[in-house]
Enzyme design. Structure first.
Site: not given
Length: 250
Positions: A52, A54, A114, A199
């Protein structure tokens, strides 16, 4: 009735979307994808994604699976081009291919990677695709701290509170910053990630780069398992899901 499971490989610019997962009163990537697939295959299609992302987060490589009933091979062969024509320009399917009925886009992934992108000078072509950051950073210190992530398993300090995960343990195999022309990219690979984890990690590493905290303090933040001790989450615009690994997908 014959049901076949398929994997969908896709990419998307998340700037205009409230994340991947379908939710009320917000436009999401999954909603747009399911709608286009349902129109083309003339049956209700509900995808399940590999994770998922964001709101505002991008994916240059993302997988989802779907189950189709009584679909012929010719329809699947022309699906990529036709479904792409139905999708908004920010979402693009790369390929659709059959997998075993037990294959699962989320649970079968063995690694995810990522990237987080920074740029140091105003650039209109990087708007919503990279984070403009103007302060000086000690990249060597940030990389020393990033390497420490490989020595830990519990990353509760970087997890969004009140999630439904059974464990906050992850196995990180890569974490480093690489300088680019006019910017910086943070690379991180793990078997799984927690909500908001990348993050929060980057936001804390920036505190190291600004010399606000030491390497030892960074270790203590991880060991505290307390999100309030870590740095603020960096903006979503610079984050990309770039690679998913499955044991049976090339």
């Amino acid at each position: 009735m014959n049901t076949q499971r398929f994997f969908i490989e896709l990419a998307y610019d998340g700037s205009a979307y409230h994340g991947w997962q379908v939710q009320p009163n917000a436009i999401t990537v999954q909603e747009e994808l399911d709608k286009a697939l349902s129109v083309f295959f003339r049956q209700k299609v509900e995808t399940l994604g590999c994770g998922r992302t964001d709101a505002g987060v991008h994916a240059s490589d993302f997988f989802a699976h779907m189950d189709l009933e009584d679909v012929d091979e010719t329809a699947v062969a022309r699906a990529v081009g036709s479904v792409n024509a139905l999708l908004p320009y920010q979402i693009a399917i790369k390929r659709i291919f059959p997998v075993s009925p037990a294959a699962h886009a989320r649970f079968d992934a063995t690694a995810r990677s990522y990237e987080y992108h920074f740029h140091f000078h105003k650039d209109p072509f990087k708007l919503n695709r990279s984070w403009l950051y103007k302060a000086q950073l000690d990249v060597t210190a940030m990389n020393a701290a990033a390497t420490e992530l490989l020595n830990y398993k519990d990353f509760s300090s970087f997890s969004k509170s009140h999630t439904d995960t059974a464990t906050n343990n992850c196995r990180i195999t890569e974490a480093c910053f690489r300088e680019t022309e006019g910017g910086l990219v943070f690379h991180i690979t793990a078997d799984r990630f927690l909500r908001n984890m990348v993050r929060a990690v980057v936001g804390t590493l920036i505190r190291v780069g600004r010399r606000e905290i030491s390497l030892q303090h960074f270790r203590e933040i991880i060991e505290s398992k307390n999100r309030s001790n870590a740095g603020q989450s960096v903006p979503a615009c610079g984050l990309y899901l770039v690679h998913i690994v499955y044991p049976y997908v090339k």
